[in-house]
Design a protein around this motif. Structure first.
Motif, short mmCIF file in Angstrom:
data_model
loop_
_atom_site.label_atom_id
_atom_site.label_comp_id
_atom_site.label_asym_id
_atom_site.label_seq_id
_atom_site.Cartn_x
_atom_site.Cartn_y
_atom_site.Cartn_z
N ARG A 1 -26.11 73.49 26.25
CA ARG A 1 -25.99 72.03 26.27
C ARG A 1 -24.66 71.60 26.89
O ARG A 1 -24.61 70.61 27.65
N ARG A 2 -23.59 72.30 26.59
CA ARG A 2 -22.29 71.94 27.18
C ARG A 2 -22.32 72.08 28.70
O ARG A 2 -21.78 71.24 29.43
N GLU A 3 -23.00 73.14 29.16
CA GLU A 3 -23.09 73.35 30.61
C GLU A 3 -23.80 72.18 31.29
O GLU A 3 -23.35 71.67 32.33
N TYR A 4 -24.92 71.73 30.69
CA TYR A 4 -25.70 70.65 31.30
C TYR A 4 -25.07 69.28 31.05
O TYR A 4 -25.03 68.44 31.95
N ASP A 5 -24.58 69.03 29.85
CA ASP A 5 -24.05 67.72 29.51
C ASP A 5 -22.71 67.45 30.18
O ASP A 5 -22.34 66.28 30.37
N THR A 6 -21.99 68.51 30.54
CA THR A 6 -20.67 68.33 31.13
C THR A 6 -20.68 68.50 32.65
O THR A 6 -20.13 67.67 33.38
N ASN A 7 -21.34 69.55 33.12
CA ASN A 7 -21.24 69.89 34.54
C ASN A 7 -22.45 69.50 35.38
O ASN A 7 -22.30 69.06 36.53
N ILE A 8 -23.64 69.66 34.83
CA ILE A 8 -24.85 69.48 35.64
C ILE A 8 -25.41 68.07 35.53
O ILE A 8 -25.69 67.41 36.54
N LEU A 9 -25.59 67.56 34.30
CA LEU A 9 -26.17 66.23 34.08
C LEU A 9 -25.28 65.45 33.10
O LEU A 9 -25.69 65.18 31.97
#
Length: 277
Positions: free
Chosen positions: A7-15
């Motif tokens: 979730r951190r990967e997507y919520d911060t970097n991707i989306l």
């Protein structure tokens, strides 16, 4: 831990959070796949897309289940964009006060354009996200359920523990011998199925005669009718006991609970109709 990192990967970097972007994505998907609309045969006294502030009388509109299923069979996976829809549809941004009124009356409704839901929809549709979410640790054995058709029934195993173990051992032995065996599914051979159907029809016919005779003797002082009723009562009780014994003896689970990795599950699940033959 892996989910938090995902979730951190997507919520911060991707989306990263952007409500307008997420809402635009959902609307574009709606346009791409086609929106669902009310079937001309399913008329309601209110407009589901422009419902009044307070629930109208008779809300929500309902239809006979056979009529709904005739419109879109559960055995047909092809999207049918004309549906039977009795629930009001409220826009989260402009009609939340209406939804609150219906909620206070404990009545169902549908909310669209909720930014939090749109963010989830956008994330779930992002390439690769669902694969990472469902796979987790690649070698984790997860619970799965197998059915010989597209029906997954709710059921409770009526067999004793020893009977379940014996049944599982028979399946295991057949698989070791190379047979693609599964745990019953309560279907049986066609001849046995036909026989069971006839027995059930006879039972229901006897049940109907018994209930008619019961109603008659309750309203009439008739000795001959009372004697006939007692004969039917004994026959019905005997048939019911036999039916219960047979149902327990012949019962098999309608689906089978298994454990497999996500990749094994995907290999079985990701099959189109043309590959099924």
């Amino acid at each position: 831990q892996w989910y938090g990192e995902l979730r951190r990967e997507y919520d911060t970097n991707i989306l990263p959070k952007d409500d307008e972007r997420s809402l635009r994505f959902v609307e574009a998907e709606r346009q791409r796949h086609g929106d669902y609309r009310q079937s001309p045969k399913a008329r309601t006294p209110y407009d589901i897309h422009d419902c009044p502030d307070h629930p109208p009388e008779g809300y929500p509109m309902q239809w006979p289940v056979l009529e709904v299923l005739d419109n879109w069979s559960p055995d047909d996976a092809t999207p049918n964009h004309e549906i039977y829809q009795g629930f009001c549809i409220f826009d989260y941004r402009t009609e939340l006060h209406k939804a609150d009124n219906y909620r206070k009356k404990e009545l169902p409704f549908i909310v669209r354009n909720d930014p939090a839901v749109a963010r989830t929809a956008e994330r779930w549709n992002h390439p690769g996200y669902m694969e990472k979410l469902l796979m987790g640790k690649e070698d984790t054995m997860r619970r799965a359920e197998y059915s010989p058709n597209n029906h997954f029934m709710y059921w409770v195993d009526r067999r004793s523990r020893s009977e379940r173990r014996r049944a599982q051992k028979r399946i295991s032995d057949r698989r070791k011998a190379g047979d693609d065996a599964h745990n019953g599914f309560g279907r049986g051979e066609q001849e046995q199925m036909a026989e069971a159907i006839h027995e059930l029809e006879d039972f229901n016919k006897l049940k109907g005669l018994y209930e008619e005779a019961k109603d008659y003797v309750e309203d009439h002082d008739d000795d001959e009718a009372q004697e006939h009723f007692q004969e039917l009562k004994k026959a019905f009780q005997k048939a019911r006991e036999k039916k219960n014994e047979q149902s327990i003896e012949n019962w098999k689970p309608p689906t089978e609970n298994l454990r497999m990795t996500y990749l094994d599950w995907l290999k079985h699940a990701n099959v189109t109709d043309d590959n099924l033959g």
